[in-house]
Design a protein around this motif. Sequence first.
Motif, PDB file in Angstrom:
ATOM      1  N   THR A  84     -11.477  12.840  -0.345  1.00  0.00           N
ATOM      2  CA  THR A  84     -10.310  13.251   0.443  1.00  0.00           C
ATOM      3  C   THR A  84      -9.070  13.333  -0.431  1.00  0.00           C
ATOM      4  O   THR A  84      -8.261  14.264  -0.314  1.00  0.00           O
ATOM      5  N   LEU A  85      -8.928  12.364  -1.314  1.00  0.00           N
ATOM      6  CA  LEU A  85      -7.756  12.295  -2.190  1.00  0.00           C
ATOM      7  C   LEU A  85      -7.621  13.543  -3.044  1.00  0.00           C
ATOM      8  O   LEU A  85      -6.533  14.128  -3.150  1.00  0.00           O
ATOM      9  N   LEU A  93      -4.149   3.963   2.076  1.00  0.00           N
ATOM     10  CA  LEU A  93      -3.436   4.741   1.067  1.00  0.00           C
ATOM     11  C   LEU A  93      -3.721   6.228   1.223  1.00  0.00           C
ATOM     12  O   LEU A  93      -2.801   7.059   1.230  1.00  0.00           O
ATOM     13  N   VAL A  94      -4.992   6.579   1.361  1.00  0.00           N
ATOM     14  CA  VAL A  94      -5.363   7.989   1.476  1.00  0.00           C
ATOM     15  C   VAL A  94      -4.847   8.576   2.783  1.00  0.00           C
ATOM     16  O   VAL A  94      -4.378   9.725   2.828  1.00  0.00           O
ATOM     17  N   LYS A  95      -4.881   7.789   3.855  1.00  0.00           N
ATOM     18  CA  LYS A  95      -4.361   8.280   5.145  1.00  0.00           C
ATOM     19  C   LYS A  95      -2.865   8.552   5.053  1.00  0.00           C
ATOM     20  O   LYS A  95      -2.373   9.563   5.580  1.00  0.00           O
ATOM     21  N   VAL A 104       0.834  -1.203   0.000  1.00  0.00           N
ATOM     22  CA  VAL A 104       0.000   0.000   0.000  1.00  0.00           C
ATOM     23  C   VAL A 104       0.870   1.254   0.000  1.00  0.00           C
ATOM     24  O   VAL A 104       0.572   2.226  -0.711  1.00  0.00           O
ATOM     25  N   ILE A 105       1.949   1.234   0.765  1.00  0.00           N
ATOM     26  CA  ILE A 105       2.831   2.407   0.844  1.00  0.00           C
ATOM     27  C   ILE A 105       3.513   2.650  -0.493  1.00  0.00           C
ATOM     28  O   ILE A 105       3.641   3.797  -0.949  1.00  0.00           O
ATOM     29  N   TYR A 155     -10.918  -2.147   0.337  1.00  0.00           N
ATOM     30  CA  TYR A 155     -11.284  -0.798   0.768  1.00  0.00           C
ATOM     31  C   TYR A 155     -10.510  -0.401   2.017  1.00  0.00           C
ATOM     32  O   TYR A 155     -10.291   0.786   2.271  1.00  0.00           O
ATOM     33  N   THR A 156     -10.073  -1.381   2.780  1.00  0.00           N
ATOM     34  CA  THR A 156      -9.189  -1.092   3.912  1.00  0.00           C
ATOM     35  C   THR A 156      -7.864  -0.542   3.416  1.00  0.00           C
ATOM     36  O   THR A 156      -7.319   0.424   3.975  1.00  0.00           O
TER      37      THR A 156
END
Length: 365
Positions: free
Chosen positions: A186-187, A343-345, A122-123, A337-338
């Motif tokens: 948010t993105l 990713l967005v966080k 994810v990172i 979705y988790t």
Amino acid sequence: MSLFGYKAVILLLNVWIVNSSMFRNDCHVTTWTEWSLSGQYTESRSRKIIWLPPGGVSLCPPLCETREIKADCKVSEWSEWGGNFGFGQQLRTRNVTQNPMGTGNQCPNLIENRYIDKTPTVIETAKNVEQYFIRTRSNPYPGEWLHALVRRQTAQGSVRDLLLIMDSSGSIGQTNFQKANKEISTLIGLLCPENPFNKMNGQYQYNQAAMLTFSSTVYQNFDFDDYATTEDIQGAITKARYYGGGTNTAEAFIQALGMFQSSKGYRNSSEVKPEVLIFTDGQSNNRQQTLQAVEELRKVADVYGLMIGGFTERGKDELTAYVSAPINEHLFYVESYTELEALVKYLSDEKKQAGAWWCAPFNVG
């Protein structure tokens, strides 16, 4: 000299005169010049008349010749395989070292894409999203403090008209549709500059956004100039209605092309960078039509894809074909979705940490 000798000389002189080209209908020309380029795929050579006989030019040989240039395409060796991206893919490239000419062999494929048995973390995906979508490569990066000031002074932010295409098909489900819209809203709020979609004096100074949702049918949620603030656009995204049904991605791309019109609030491409971000979890219901439609869309806008869920190899190939080249800069993937939320966080935290260094200055003249 004897009389016989004089007569012999006169006879030889008469023979030379009779046979001389100056007194015959022969045309005398120079030798050919060297071959030289005369067209995109042709070269020619020429010669000139030295002696034009009484019979005229028709008695002369050709004075110009043209031939087609034939050269095969030549390419360099393949580069090393690049980093992991997308669905667990790598790219390698090669360059043209000699363009083909005339009937020469055309160039082979210059890009190869292969799947490896490992998807990016994810990172890793978040960093790709940050570098290639959220902030262009011209923007400074957090952590590069030694060169950040110089880069920030010389970089320039990208002014965009961004179209969101959100999958609202049955496979998404209403709960996940709402989650996706929340994270995407948010993105886009992380785009540069601060408050990236706010109007100034009634006009958009920086970015604009529009939105489509699609299932069996396509719905135009809002045009580029419908909302005056980033907050209003984010609110409209999160409140978008879920429809369920099929995955008519072809029609979504067709209608997306129609959104890049002045009647939809789209600005001229000389002023802004037209972009598309499609969020989807599956293959289309009509692969051939979809690929044809997105090919036309890519001629107008830079197409990014954020894909989610599980896919077959055929599905991965189709979704990879949606995005613009180079695909490693336009294709992003999360399994759940988790992971999308994570990713967005990560990107939100990066922006907070970077502070004023997150965005390059904008030159909007």
